[in-house]
Design a protein around this motif. Sequence first.
Motif, mmCIF file in Angstrom:
data_model
loop_
_atom_site.group_PDB
_atom_site.id
_atom_site.type_symbol
_atom_site.label_atom_id
_atom_site.label_comp_id
_atom_site.label_asym_id
_atom_site.label_seq_id
_atom_site.Cartn_x
_atom_site.Cartn_y
_atom_site.Cartn_z
ATOM 1 N N HIS A 153 0.627 -1.785 -11.685
ATOM 2 C CA HIS A 153 0.414 -0.390 -11.286
ATOM 3 C C HIS A 153 -0.281 -0.338 -9.880
ATOM 4 O O HIS A 153 -1.123 -0.958 -9.343
ATOM 5 N N GLU B 82 3.720 3.720 -4.771
ATOM 6 C CA GLU B 82 2.993 4.475 -5.674
ATOM 7 C C GLU B 82 3.674 4.545 -7.069
ATOM 8 O O GLU B 82 4.835 4.906 -7.280
ATOM 9 N N ARG C 73 0.762 -1.123 -0.110
ATOM 10 C CA ARG C 73 0.020 -0.080 -0.136
ATOM 11 C C ARG C 73 1.044 1.331 -0.005
ATOM 12 O O ARG C 73 0.483 2.401 -0.269
ATOM 13 N N ARG D 66 -1.683 2.150 -7.379
ATOM 14 C CA ARG D 66 -2.638 3.726 -6.953
ATOM 15 C C ARG D 66 -2.912 3.876 -8.669
ATOM 16 O O ARG D 66 -2.375 3.815 -9.536
ATOM 17 N N GLU D 67 -3.722 5.018 -8.650
ATOM 18 C CA GLU D 67 -4.449 5.598 -9.861
ATOM 19 C C GLU D 67 -3.804 6.921 -10.205
ATOM 20 O O GLU D 67 -3.458 7.687 -9.188
ATOM 21 N N PRO D 68 -3.683 7.440 -11.319
ATOM 22 C CA PRO D 68 -4.112 6.344 -12.597
ATOM 23 C C PRO D 68 -2.910 6.214 -12.937
ATOM 24 O O PRO D 68 -1.668 6.443 -12.743
ATOM 25 N N PRO D 69 -3.043 4.957 -14.002
ATOM 26 C CA PRO D 69 -1.963 4.031 -14.139
ATOM 27 C C PRO D 69 -1.119 4.998 -15.073
ATOM 28 O O PRO D 69 -1.510 5.913 -16.072
ATOM 29 N N SER D 70 0.393 4.895 -15.081
ATOM 30 C CA SER D 70 1.241 5.648 -15.849
ATOM 31 C C SER D 70 1.662 5.019 -17.170
ATOM 32 O O SER D 70 1.602 3.706 -17.338
ATOM 33 N N SER E 80 4.215 2.827 -11.143
ATOM 34 C CA SER E 80 4.191 1.493 -11.945
ATOM 35 C C SER E 80 5.489 0.821 -12.132
ATOM 36 O O SER E 80 6.813 1.582 -12.151
#
Length: 86
Positions: free
Chosen positions: A26, A8, A5, A28-32, A10
């Motif tokens: 990935h 953060e 967790r 956390r959002e948004p994926p890189s 990708s």
Amino acid sequence: VALLREIEGSIRFERSGAEPFALLLHFREPPSPTPDCSLRMDEATHRALRAGELDAQDAFLTEQVVVEGDMQMAMQLAMAFLSDDV
């Protein structure tokens, strides 16, 4: 799971050899669109790490595992997977 967790970004994991594959993770959002960190190794190194026959730090220091990009992210991922919590 708790240590995952904290990551953060990708990470791209690439294995070369007779049965190559690549995995893009990935966190956390948004994926890189491009990974923040890439880990590359050959099939023999991957198998030895999974079997516990090769220490991850030794593999890195001997360049059997090549890390590009965010080194801290690679360390966080390694700590998470080596943790008893996973």
